[in-house]
Design a protein around this motif. Structure first.
Motif, PDB file in Angstrom:
ATOM      1  N   LYS A 175     -80.145  37.055 -21.637  1.00 37.74           N
ATOM      2  CA  LYS A 175     -78.851  36.970 -20.946  1.00 37.74           C
ATOM      3  C   LYS A 175     -78.072  35.737 -21.394  1.00 37.74           C
ATOM      4  O   LYS A 175     -76.856  35.807 -21.617  1.00 37.74           O
ATOM      5  CB  LYS A 175     -79.077  36.937 -19.429  1.00 37.74           C
ATOM      6  CG  LYS A 175     -79.550  38.252 -18.844  1.00 37.74           C
ATOM      7  CD  LYS A 175     -79.779  38.123 -17.337  1.00 37.74           C
ATOM      8  CE  LYS A 175     -80.225  39.459 -16.740  1.00 37.74           C
ATOM      9  NZ  LYS A 175     -80.478  39.338 -15.275  1.00 37.74           N
ATOM     10  N   TYR A 176     -78.757  34.628 -21.509  1.00 40.19           N
ATOM     11  CA  TYR A 176     -78.083  33.404 -21.963  1.00 40.19           C
ATOM     12  C   TYR A 176     -77.556  33.591 -23.385  1.00 40.19           C
ATOM     13  O   TYR A 176     -76.444  33.162 -23.710  1.00 40.19           O
ATOM     14  CB  TYR A 176     -79.063  32.232 -21.915  1.00 40.19           C
ATOM     15  CG  TYR A 176     -78.465  30.932 -22.414  1.00 40.19           C
ATOM     16  CD1 TYR A 176     -77.706  30.119 -21.572  1.00 40.19           C
ATOM     17  CD2 TYR A 176     -78.638  30.520 -23.726  1.00 40.19           C
ATOM     18  CE1 TYR A 176     -77.142  28.937 -22.031  1.00 40.19           C
ATOM     19  CE2 TYR A 176     -78.084  29.338 -24.192  1.00 40.19           C
ATOM     20  CZ  TYR A 176     -77.342  28.547 -23.342  1.00 40.19           C
ATOM     21  OH  TYR A 176     -76.776  27.381 -23.798  1.00 40.19           O
ATOM     22  N   VAL A 224     -74.350  35.712 -23.244  1.00 34.53           N
ATOM     23  CA  VAL A 224     -73.195  35.121 -22.570  1.00 34.53           C
ATOM     24  C   VAL A 224     -72.733  33.832 -23.240  1.00 34.53           C
ATOM     25  O   VAL A 224     -71.532  33.545 -23.284  1.00 34.53           O
ATOM     26  CB  VAL A 224     -73.530  34.865 -21.081  1.00 34.53           C
ATOM     27  CG1 VAL A 224     -72.396  34.146 -20.392  1.00 34.53           C
ATOM     28  CG2 VAL A 224     -73.837  36.181 -20.390  1.00 34.53           C
ATOM     29  N   LYS A 225     -73.639  33.053 -23.818  1.00 29.74           N
ATOM     30  CA  LYS A 225     -73.286  31.717 -24.307  1.00 29.74           C
ATOM     31  C   LYS A 225     -73.422  31.549 -25.815  1.00 29.74           C
ATOM     32  O   LYS A 225     -72.559  30.962 -26.467  1.00 29.74           O
ATOM     33  CB  LYS A 225     -74.174  30.672 -23.615  1.00 29.74           C
ATOM     34  CG  LYS A 225     -73.969  30.552 -22.120  1.00 29.74           C
ATOM     35  CD  LYS A 225     -72.616  29.948 -21.798  1.00 29.74           C
ATOM     36  CE  LYS A 225     -72.469  29.711 -20.288  1.00 29.74           C
ATOM     37  NZ  LYS A 225     -71.139  29.160 -19.936  1.00 29.74           N
ATOM     38  N   LEU A 269     -72.648  43.920 -17.901  1.00 32.80           N
ATOM     39  CA  LEU A 269     -71.949  42.876 -18.657  1.00 32.80           C
ATOM     40  C   LEU A 269     -71.009  42.077 -17.765  1.00 32.80           C
ATOM     41  O   LEU A 269     -70.937  40.842 -17.862  1.00 32.80           O
ATOM     42  CB  LEU A 269     -71.170  43.506 -19.823  1.00 32.80           C
ATOM     43  CG  LEU A 269     -72.017  44.144 -20.929  1.00 32.80           C
ATOM     44  CD1 LEU A 269     -71.129  44.898 -21.909  1.00 32.80           C
ATOM     45  CD2 LEU A 269     -72.819  43.085 -21.669  1.00 32.80           C
ATOM     46  N   LEU A 300     -72.920  39.690 -15.533  1.00 29.79           N
ATOM     47  CA  LEU A 300     -73.416  38.512 -16.249  1.00 29.79           C
ATOM     48  C   LEU A 300     -72.328  37.485 -16.529  1.00 29.79           C
ATOM     49  O   LEU A 300     -72.623  36.343 -16.877  1.00 29.79           O
ATOM     50  CB  LEU A 300     -74.037  38.944 -17.590  1.00 29.79           C
ATOM     51  CG  LEU A 300     -75.429  39.569 -17.550  1.00 29.79           C
ATOM     52  CD1 LEU A 300     -75.814  40.047 -18.937  1.00 29.79           C
ATOM     53  CD2 LEU A 300     -76.451  38.564 -17.040  1.00 29.79           C
ATOM     54  N   GLY A 301     -71.064  37.890 -16.406  1.00 34.55           N
ATOM     55  CA  GLY A 301     -69.976  36.987 -16.770  1.00 34.55           C
ATOM     56  C   GLY A 301     -69.681  37.008 -18.255  1.00 34.55           C
ATOM     57  O   GLY A 301     -69.284  35.999 -18.836  1.00 34.55           O
ATOM     58  N   PHE A 302     -69.884  38.164 -18.874  1.00 39.77           N
ATOM     59  CA  PHE A 302     -69.628  38.318 -20.306  1.00 39.77           C
ATOM     60  C   PHE A 302     -68.148  38.065 -20.604  1.00 39.77           C
ATOM     61  O   PHE A 302     -67.271  38.549 -19.896  1.00 39.77           O
ATOM     62  CB  PHE A 302     -70.033  39.740 -20.725  1.00 39.77           C
ATOM     63  CG  PHE A 302     -69.814  40.053 -22.171  1.00 39.77           C
ATOM     64  CD1 PHE A 302     -70.415  39.303 -23.165  1.00 39.77           C
ATOM     65  CD2 PHE A 302     -69.004  41.117 -22.546  1.00 39.77           C
ATOM     66  CE1 PHE A 302     -70.229  39.609 -24.496  1.00 39.77           C
ATOM     67  CE2 PHE A 302     -68.810  41.435 -23.877  1.00 39.77           C
ATOM     68  CZ  PHE A 302     -69.421  40.669 -24.855  1.00 39.77           C
ATOM     69  N   LYS A 303     -67.873  37.275 -21.662  1.00 38.36           N
ATOM     70  CA  LYS A 303     -66.499  36.919 -22.032  1.00 38.36           C
ATOM     71  C   LYS A 303     -66.281  37.161 -23.517  1.00 38.36           C
ATOM     72  O   LYS A 303     -67.204  37.005 -24.326  1.00 38.36           O
ATOM     73  CB  LYS A 303     -66.208  35.445 -21.727  1.00 38.36           C
ATOM     74  CG  LYS A 303     -66.390  35.032 -20.271  1.00 38.36           C
ATOM     75  CD  LYS A 303     -65.332  35.654 -19.376  1.00 38.36           C
ATOM     76  CE  LYS A 303     -65.493  35.175 -17.918  1.00 38.36           C
ATOM     77  NZ  LYS A 303     -64.556  35.868 -17.005  1.00 38.36           N
ATOM     78  N   GLN A 353     -64.865  42.406 -19.047  1.00 41.66           N
ATOM     79  CA  GLN A 353     -64.915  41.040 -18.523  1.00 41.66           C
ATOM     80  C   GLN A 353     -63.974  40.935 -17.334  1.00 41.66           C
ATOM     81  O   GLN A 353     -62.991  41.664 -17.216  1.00 41.66           O
ATOM     82  CB  GLN A 353     -64.511  40.039 -19.607  1.00 41.66           C
ATOM     83  CG  GLN A 353     -63.123  40.259 -20.185  1.00 41.66           C
ATOM     84  CD  GLN A 353     -62.802  39.313 -21.313  1.00 41.66           C
ATOM     85  OE1 GLN A 353     -63.506  38.344 -21.555  1.00 41.66           O
ATOM     86  NE2 GLN A 353     -61.713  39.576 -22.017  1.00 41.66           N
TER      87      GLN A 353
END
Length: 835
Positions: free
Chosen positions: A423-424, A427-428, A447, A450-453, A477
């Protein structure tokens, strides 16, 4: 203008397209944030009312229920799309309002990285512009280039006119080109950046430029015009120009996504920033695993490698302790030990008071000599102070990058489970994320949770994606402060090829549901970049479909490369339409509804495939296509019966339908059109374009000519096909590869094949003759094998494990592989296997 609207009557959903510029709805109402969902609600209702019909659409993926659930959830979600897309999606306003030339936030200076191969390539890509290079020395005018463009149109132009500062015409056509040098990355060979080698055309450069600017970019790419190469270069340039931004890649099929991903891997993009979601990544032609857990494993393995490098650096500097235990201890080591030594070194060797230090000081004071002892020597050239200082700074960049990556990987030490790490990563860490449109619909909820951007979307095969499937990736998002952070939307496709598959005829025709969002944008006048030069097929083959496109020409290599100039061995023509009459009084047959078959064409196609293989054509360079599933299965059965397990022949690369083969290509295509009573769905010109554009070097079509030549829609292609003889003309004494140039008269006798039984009989006789020729050489072969085995035995005593390879090479170089069929026959002998 196309405005989707919905009316529900007696439980039947109808889909109506308004084609009127004057609409009774108040514009203020339509431009409300919620009203953009008129389109979306329409599609959702259609999907939900006929979920049973939709299941067949998604039956291949077995996920129709999950997709429908995603659509239902979206109906109750306050989703936001960018303001600059509102009117275009609804079909109102200025269709060009989202083009980069109308956007208020245009970017004046862009780094094109390795897009251009030379300054001459750059000048040829911008005809009509006044190119001003910032350096006069031609030696320094080498890529990469930064280009400053004049700001076009937009909201700023009106303000300039009001202020009386309107640009002069010569200023509006001036480009400022600044060559720049990529900073040295280190002394190791792998530090050198990978470079693009494709010389993009003028229209491809315009597509790349548009894709780098904010807004909506539409690229129409006919077959073979380099759509994938353009997409990959746009992604690479965005990655280097905006390293803080994230790009989402969406395609219709896993195969297209994998092709795109394989080309991305060949460019200068750090693989730790690449992520491939979905199940199709198993088909990637690489040993590296780009799935979520594969990338997690890569990060963990890379972390250990980097920590070992930190330990080696610690040892070279003589620092006590165990600083290479974790990313955190490595960070402290860099801050207190490495940086202090580097700052001390810089203070000793930097120029003071305009006085340039001695060139030997750069090397003598360098603190990392022992660490870089395994690099190509000498590290420092000793020719000039500037050159050696750049090398020293490159070495430090190499060291600094180790600790930068370790700092990024530090979270993977703190997160203990594979799920949290993946997940990290999503997302990051990942900067370029690839998935299919179906996966986006399936995983949208996860997605968003998870805060997907992401900042940019690039869609390949856009003309094959349903409108709803195109829309969902825009909404993966949550908005920021009520606004979408999406900056670019690049859509690449070809609306002259096959549309999305809709199996329900009512929705396909009456509801116009097969119209993709890409096609709708083209129809309402959204500006497009039309790629106009193909490099896939011979010019003669391109003529069969280039009439469908505006100004589609050929790249120079199509006329110059030997493979395009050489004739197809064993054939008089590079493409031919072959008339197939009824076999035993039967043409097309229909054992099940819509399951069309034609035994005569199937036998003819397989006989020609066997003929090509006997001449020496590699089987994997030949594909057999047909327009119906029934014929596909019949051809596969015939191949299994005739040649599937024969080592002299083998199997073709693929036996499939035209629809399934869209987006793929092969050197030689054998095409069966099946029908003898009615033209069928080949009447759709888009399917004809796909069928004609799959071959690179040779196309041989089997059909009932009297039926298809009278079809008005097919006239532009079939008028060229029927201009050549309708009986197959072959040259059986000409082996692959041919020495004859394409278009030259043959020096061997030409045989005219008038029907399928004659071709089958000819191939049988040819095969038996080849087998007899093989038996004729059998005695010398045994003698040769005995000699080589003896040689191999003596070599084995002297040089061990290399001996079997040496014996096999002697056998292969014996000259038998030059005789048609003999080498293939020998490879099937047990003694060859033992070698």
């Amino acid at each position: 203008l196309c405005l989707p609207s919905v009316s529900v009557l007696d439980g039947v959903v109808s889909w109506r397209i308004w084609k009127s510029a004057k609409v009774s709805y108040p514009l203020s109402l339509l431009l409300r944030s919620r009203c953009i969902w008129l389109v979306f609600l329409s599609l959702c209702l259609v999907f939900l009312v006929r979920s049973q019909s939709l299941q067949s659409r998604f039956s291949h993926f077995s996920n129709s229920q999950a997709v429908l659930e995603t659509i239902r959830n979206l109906m109750n979600t306050d989703c936001v799309v960018p303001d600059w897309l509102h009117d275009i999606i609804l079909g109102y306003g200025d269709p060009s309002s989202a083009h980069y030339s109308k956007m208020p936030n245009q970017i004046s200076t862009l780094d094109f990285n390795d897009t251009f191969l030379s300054i001459d390539h750059l000048k040829a890509s911008f005809p009509g512009y006044n190119i001003k290079v910032t350096v006069d020395n031609p030696v320094l005018q080498i890529p990469p280039f930064r280009i400053t463009f004049p700001i076009m149109g937009g909201k700023g132009k009106k303000r300039k006119e009001e202020d009386g500062n309107e640009e002069k015409p010569e200023e509006a056509k001036a480009l400022i080109v600044e060559p720049h040098v990529i900073p040295n990355r280190g002394p190791y060979p792998y530090n050198q950046p990978k470079r693009n080698t494709i010389q993009f055309t003028q229209t491809q450069i315009e597509a790349i430029r548009a894709g780098m600017q904010p807004g909506l970019t539409m690229v129409v790419g006919p077959p073979g015009t380099g759509k994938t190469d353009v997409a990959v270069q746009i992604i690479s340039n965005l990655y280097h120009n905006f390293p803080e931004q994230r790009t989402l890649i969406v395609t219709h099929s896993n195969q297209a996504l994998n092709q795109l991903f394989e080309k991305i891997m060949a460019l200068d993009i750090d693989e730790r920033h690449l992520l491939r979601l979905g199940h199709g990544e198993e088909e990637l032609e690489t040993e590296k695993d780009f799935s979520r857990y594969g990338r997690v494993n890569y990060v963990l393995a890379r972390r250990l490698e980097l920590l070992r490098e930190v330990g080696r650096l610690q040892e070279s500097l003589g620092v006590p302790g165990d600083v290479s235990y974790t990313c955190e201890t490595a960070g402290h080591f860099f801050l207190y030990q490495v940086m202090s030594r580097w700052e001390e070194y810089i203070s000793k060797v930097k120029a003071k008071g305009g006085k340039v230090p001695d060139v030997t000081d750069v090397s003598s004071f360098f603190p990392f000599h022992q660490y870089f002892a395994n690099a190509p020597q000498p590290v420092f050239k000793g020719k000039s102070y500037e050159e050696d200082m750049e090398i020293a700074e490159g070495c430090f960049r190499h060291v600094k990058k180790i600790f930068t990556q370790l700092e990024e990987f530090r979270a993977f030490e703190l997160l203990r489970s594979g799920l949290d790490r993946s997940k990290y990563l999503l997302v990051k860490e990942a900067k370029i994320i690839a998935m299919t449109c179906t996966h986006a619909a399936l995983k949208r909820h996860d997605l968003v949770e998870l805060g997907f951007k992401y900042d940019n979307i690039l869609m390949e095969e856009s003309a094959q994606i349903l409108e709803i499937e195109t829309f969902i990736p825009l909404l993966l998002q949550n908005p920021q402060d009520g606004f979408s952070r999406l900056k670019r939307w690049i859509m690449i496709g070809d609306h002259h090829q096959l549309p999305p598959v809709i199996k329900n005829m009512a929705f396909q025709k009456y509801s116009n549901m097969e119209q993709s969002l890409f096609t709708r944008f083209v129809r309402i006048g959204v500006p497009t970049v039309d790629l106009d030069a193909q490099g896939r097929a011979r010019a003669s083959l391109c003529n069969l479909y280039n009439w469908r496109y505006k100004n589609l020409g050929n790249l120079p290599h199509v006329q110059l490369l030997p493979e395009f100039r050489t004739a197809n061995a064993g054939f008089l023509y590079d493409f031919q339409l072959i008339n197939v009459e009824d076999f035993n009084g039967v043409g097309e047959s229909e054992p099940n509804p819509y399951f069309y078959q034609n035994l005569g064409e199937a036998e003819y196609v397989v006989a020609l495939f066997m003929y090509m293989c006997l001449l020496g054509y590699p089987a994997d360079r030949i594909s057999i296509l047909t327009t119906y599933n029934g014929q596909k299965h019949l051809i596969r059965d015939v191949i299994n019966q005739r040649c599937g397990n024969n080592p002299l022949i083998g199997r073709p690369n693929k036996v499939t339908t035209v629809d399934r083969f869209q987006g793929q290509q092969n050197d030689y295509i054998l095409l069966s059109l099946v029908r003898t009573k009615a033209v069928g769905h080949l009447r759709d010109v888009r399917r004809l374009v796909v069928a004609m554009s799959r071959a690179r070097l040779g196309l041989y079509i089997f059909a009932r000519v009297s039926l298809f030549q009278n079809c008005f829609e097919l006239t532009p292609a079939f008028s060229q096909l029927t201009a050549r003889p309708l009986h197959l003309h072959i040259i059986p004494t000409e082996c692959f590869p041919a020495a004859r140039q394409n278009g030259e008269g043959p020096s061997h006798q030409v045989h005219v094949i008038k029907n399928m039984p004659q071709m089958a009989n000819f191939v049988y006789n040819m095969y038996m003759h080849m087998i007899q020729s093989t038996h004729h050489y059998q005695q010398p072969v045994h003698y040769l094998l005995e000699v080589n085995l003896c040689v191999m035995f003596h070599v084995s005593a002297a040089s061990g494990i290399i001996a079997p390879l040496h014996g096999a090479v002697m056998f292969c170089n014996s000259g038998f592989h030059n005789k048609p069929g003999v080498y293939s026959f020998l490879t099937s002998l047990p003694i060859f296997v033992s070698i």
